[in-house]
Design a protein around this motif. Structure first.
Motif, mmCIF file in Angstrom:
data_model
loop_
_atom_site.group_PDB
_atom_site.id
_atom_site.type_symbol
_atom_site.label_atom_id
_atom_site.label_comp_id
_atom_site.label_asym_id
_atom_site.label_seq_id
_atom_site.Cartn_x
_atom_site.Cartn_y
_atom_site.Cartn_z
ATOM 1 N N MET A 90 0.842 -1.196 0.000
ATOM 2 C CA MET A 90 0.000 0.000 0.000
ATOM 3 C C MET A 90 0.874 1.243 0.000
ATOM 4 S SD MET A 90 -2.975 1.067 2.711
ATOM 5 C CE MET A 90 -3.963 2.535 2.482
ATOM 6 N N MET A 91 0.544 2.203 -0.839
ATOM 7 C CA MET A 91 1.295 3.455 -0.896
ATOM 8 C C MET A 91 1.129 4.203 0.425
ATOM 9 S SD MET A 91 0.897 6.675 -3.557
ATOM 10 C CE MET A 91 1.410 5.714 -4.990
ATOM 11 N N SER A 92 2.250 4.716 0.961
ATOM 12 C CA SER A 92 2.180 5.468 2.208
ATOM 13 C C SER A 92 1.481 6.793 1.978
ATOM 14 C CB SER A 92 3.592 5.717 2.751
ATOM 15 O OG SER A 92 4.305 6.587 1.888
ATOM 16 N N ALA A 93 1.016 7.380 3.071
ATOM 17 C CA ALA A 93 0.324 8.667 2.971
ATOM 18 C C ALA A 93 1.253 9.738 2.412
ATOM 19 C CB ALA A 93 -0.190 9.081 4.346
ATOM 20 N N GLU A 94 2.529 9.685 2.811
ATOM 21 C CA GLU A 94 3.486 10.678 2.332
ATOM 22 C C GLU A 94 3.661 10.596 0.815
ATOM 23 O OE1 GLU A 94 4.198 9.832 6.584
ATOM 24 O OE2 GLU A 94 3.969 8.598 4.799
ATOM 25 N N HIS A 95 3.790 9.362 0.304
ATOM 26 C CA HIS A 95 3.945 9.193 -1.136
ATOM 27 C C HIS A 95 2.651 9.553 -1.873
ATOM 28 C CE1 HIS A 95 7.599 6.967 -0.068
ATOM 29 N NE2 HIS A 95 7.987 7.203 -1.315
ATOM 30 N N TYR A 96 1.533 9.263 -1.267
ATOM 31 C CA TYR A 96 0.257 9.605 -1.893
ATOM 32 C C TYR A 96 0.128 11.118 -2.046
ATOM 33 C CZ TYR A 96 -4.743 9.846 -2.820
ATOM 34 O OH TYR A 96 -5.961 10.111 -3.385
ATOM 35 N N VAL A 97 0.480 11.853 -0.997
ATOM 36 C CA VAL A 97 0.424 13.312 -1.068
ATOM 37 C C VAL A 97 1.409 13.831 -2.106
ATOM 38 C CG1 VAL A 97 0.921 15.433 0.205
ATOM 39 C CG2 VAL A 97 -0.394 13.611 1.286
ATOM 40 N N GLN A 98 2.619 13.258 -2.100
ATOM 41 C CA GLN A 98 3.650 13.718 -3.028
ATOM 42 C C GLN A 98 3.216 13.552 -4.483
ATOM 43 O OE1 GLN A 98 7.408 11.748 -2.508
ATOM 44 N NE2 GLN A 98 8.373 12.813 -4.219
ATOM 45 N N HIS A 99 2.549 12.444 -4.784
ATOM 46 C CA HIS A 99 2.199 12.154 -6.174
ATOM 47 C C HIS A 99 0.821 12.660 -6.588
ATOM 48 C CE1 HIS A 99 5.745 9.712 -6.967
ATOM 49 N NE2 HIS A 99 5.566 9.111 -5.808
ATOM 50 N N ASN A 100 -0.041 12.975 -5.609
ATOM 51 C CA ASN A 100 -1.413 13.319 -5.967
ATOM 52 C C ASN A 100 -1.918 14.653 -5.418
ATOM 53 O OD1 ASN A 100 -2.481 10.616 -7.274
ATOM 54 N ND2 ASN A 100 -1.386 10.003 -5.427
ATOM 55 N N LEU A 101 -1.411 15.074 -4.272
ATOM 56 C CA LEU A 101 -2.012 16.224 -3.607
ATOM 57 C C LEU A 101 -1.096 17.425 -3.454
ATOM 58 C CD1 LEU A 101 -3.971 14.363 -0.762
ATOM 59 C CD2 LEU A 101 -4.806 15.106 -2.998
ATOM 60 N N GLN A 102 0.170 17.305 -3.830
ATOM 61 C CA GLN A 102 1.064 18.448 -3.708
ATOM 62 C C GLN A 102 0.755 19.489 -4.782
ATOM 63 O OE1 GLN A 102 5.223 17.495 -3.812
ATOM 64 N NE2 GLN A 102 5.358 17.090 -1.630
ATOM 65 N N PRO A 103 0.418 20.712 -4.396
ATOM 66 C CA PRO A 103 0.232 21.761 -5.411
ATOM 67 C C PRO A 103 1.560 22.031 -6.124
ATOM 68 C CG PRO A 103 -0.651 22.424 -3.264
ATOM 69 C CD PRO A 103 0.158 21.193 -3.035
ATOM 70 N N LYS A 104 1.485 22.352 -7.399
ATOM 71 C CA LYS A 104 2.688 22.668 -8.160
ATOM 72 C C LYS A 104 3.130 24.091 -7.825
ATOM 73 C CE LYS A 104 2.646 18.696 -10.177
ATOM 74 N NZ LYS A 104 3.641 17.662 -9.788
ATOM 75 N N LYS A 105 4.331 24.226 -7.326
ATOM 76 C CA LYS A 105 4.872 25.536 -6.971
ATOM 77 C C LYS A 105 6.220 25.707 -7.666
ATOM 78 C CE LYS A 105 2.614 25.987 -2.448
ATOM 79 N NZ LYS A 105 1.897 27.230 -2.691
ATOM 80 N N ASP A 106 6.191 26.060 -8.933
ATOM 81 C CA ASP A 106 7.418 26.289 -9.680
ATOM 82 C C ASP A 106 7.888 27.716 -9.437
ATOM 83 O OD1 ASP A 106 7.404 23.714 -10.790
ATOM 84 O OD2 ASP A 106 6.016 24.348 -12.365
ATOM 85 N N ILE A 107 9.146 27.856 -9.081
ATOM 86 C CA ILE A 107 9.720 29.163 -8.786
ATOM 87 C C ILE A 107 11.126 29.208 -9.366
ATOM 88 C CG2 ILE A 107 10.631 28.407 -6.550
ATOM 89 C CD1 ILE A 107 9.154 31.863 -7.269
ATOM 90 N N SER A 108 11.523 30.344 -9.849
ATOM 91 C CA SER A 108 12.879 30.486 -10.393
ATOM 92 C C SER A 108 13.618 31.580 -9.637
ATOM 93 C CB SER A 108 12.824 30.825 -11.892
ATOM 94 O OG SER A 108 12.152 32.049 -12.110
ATOM 95 N N PHE A 109 14.915 31.418 -9.524
ATOM 96 C CA PHE A 109 15.768 32.377 -8.842
ATOM 97 C C PHE A 109 16.824 32.903 -9.810
ATOM 98 C CE2 PHE A 109 14.100 29.736 -5.439
ATOM 99 C CZ PHE A 109 13.777 30.661 -4.453
ATOM 100 N N SER A 110 17.334 34.075 -9.513
ATOM 101 C CA SER A 110 18.332 34.684 -10.391
ATOM 102 C C SER A 110 19.626 33.886 -10.416
ATOM 103 C CB SER A 110 18.630 36.117 -9.929
ATOM 104 O OG SER A 110 19.179 36.124 -8.612
ATOM 105 N N PHE A 111 19.860 33.079 -9.380
ATOM 106 C CA PHE A 111 21.116 32.327 -9.296
ATOM 107 C C PHE A 111 20.986 30.906 -9.823
ATOM 108 C CE2 PHE A 111 18.930 32.571 -5.187
ATOM 109 C CZ PHE A 111 18.601 31.245 -4.984
ATOM 110 N N ASP A 112 19.842 30.562 -10.380
ATOM 111 C CA ASP A 112 19.676 29.232 -10.969
ATOM 112 C C ASP A 112 20.532 29.102 -12.228
ATOM 113 O OD1 ASP A 112 17.890 28.330 -9.068
ATOM 114 O OD2 ASP A 112 16.112 28.937 -10.206
ATOM 115 N N GLY A 113 21.028 27.904 -12.479
ATOM 116 C CA GLY A 113 21.756 27.647 -13.713
ATOM 117 C C GLY A 113 23.221 28.045 -13.639
ATOM 118 N N PRO A 114 23.999 27.661 -14.646
ATOM 119 C CA PRO A 114 25.450 27.918 -14.632
ATOM 120 C C PRO A 114 25.809 29.391 -14.784
ATOM 121 C CG PRO A 114 24.788 26.966 -16.728
ATOM 122 C CD PRO A 114 23.591 26.879 -15.826
ATOM 123 N N PHE A 115 24.892 30.226 -15.269
ATOM 124 C CA PHE A 115 25.169 31.651 -15.425
ATOM 125 C C PHE A 115 24.517 32.484 -14.324
ATOM 126 C CE2 PHE A 115 25.356 29.856 -19.731
ATOM 127 C CZ PHE A 115 26.620 30.298 -20.139
#
Length: 286
Positions: free
Chosen positions: A34-59
């Motif tokens: 049985m999938m654990s509650a933590e994995h269930y939330v991670q795969h089904n209930l986590q809202p998508k929160k994409d964020i970018s920072f100025s220091f991301d990437g090699p440049f």
């Protein structure tokens, strides 16, 4: 005689391994885990929160204005519980504060003297200097636990390097508080958040002792006039904590690219030298 015995022993081991694999496959099909509650939330209930920072990437490079805002959020909100014992006040000069500004910031913190007053036995305090590290918010772990539902708030000096996805995780955690979804409680009725804890879809076990640190827009009044929404404050403090953990990130990127260009040019020069040195010898050999 030895060879037949060895062959039989090998066949026996192979047979045992194959039987174990077959039996395990049958058991998995008949009674899948049985999938654990933590994995269930991670795969089904986590809202998508994409964020970018100025220091991301090699440049990537740090945005000092954002880091200064992030420091303001840390100072006014996070420092009440979380320490930054590896960061000195004078380090703030690296994010654009002047020496007088750093001295003024340091004076706003009181630091305990290492020895008690010889007459009264009481611990006295003094104003911090630019050379001092950020003082601890609690006198000891007992006081920290008593003020935080028996949990010790982690030091923030290296937190962005100690967590997977670093500042992205911090941003999601800060903005990830919510009521427990009815879907989760219906599927896993035993994972109801205990009293005194707070549900957060991005925390590994879903419940943590820290209350939501950023609760409303305008909780911090930015000195540069930026609108202090909860997502903005969360992004700024996440960037500041990344700088605290990796203050030389921008320099490391510059040095890395300089080294890459040097090696590229060196490789080209080496190849041309090789062609020049061996050209005559190849011609003579022909």
């Amino acid at each position: 005689m030895v060879r037949p015995i060895g062959i039989l022993a090998g066949l026996g081991i192979v047979t045992a391994v194959l039987w174990s694999l077959l039996w395990g496959a049958v058991a998995y099909i008949q009674s899948p885990p049985m999938m654990s509650a933590e994995h269930y939330v991670q795969h089904n209930l986590q809202p998508k929160k994409d964020i970018s920072f100025s220091f991301d990437g090699p440049f990537g490079t740090y945005d000092n204005r954002q880091l200064q805002r992030g420091f303001q959020v840390y100072k006014e909100v996070c420092s009440a519980c979380h320490s930054m014992k590896l960061v000195a006040f004078r380090d703030l000069e690296q994010i654009g504060f002047s020496k007088p500004e750093v001295k003024a910031i340091a004076k706003g913190w009181a630091i305990e003297t290492p020895t008690p007053n010889p007459d009264t036995g009481e611990v006295s305090t003094r104003k911090s200097l630019a050379s001092d590290h950020f003082p601890l918010p609690f006198a000891n772990d007992i006081a920290a636990r008593a003020a935080n539902n028996n949990a010790i708030p982690p030091d923030q000096s290296l937190i962005a390097k100690a967590r997977d996805e670093g500042p992205h995780y911090i941003y999601r955690l800060i903005t990830g508080y919510s009521a427990q979804p009815a879907e989760l409680l219906k599927k896993y009725p035993d994972v109801k958040t205990p009293p005194g804890l707070h549900y957060n879809a991005y925390f590994p076990n879903l419940n943590l002792a820290m209350a939501p640190p950023l609760t409303a827009d305008g909780q911090v009044s930015y000195s540069d006039g930026t609108k202090a929404t909860v997502p903005q404050m969360a992004q700024d403090v996440s960037a500041f904590l990344m700088w605290a953990a990796e203050p030389k990130l921008s320099n490391r990127h510059r040095v890395g690219w300089a080294a890459f260009v040097f090696l590229l040019l060196f490789t080209g020069l080496t190849y041309m030298a090789y062609q020049s040195i061996w050209a005559d010898k190849k011609h003579k050999s022909e």
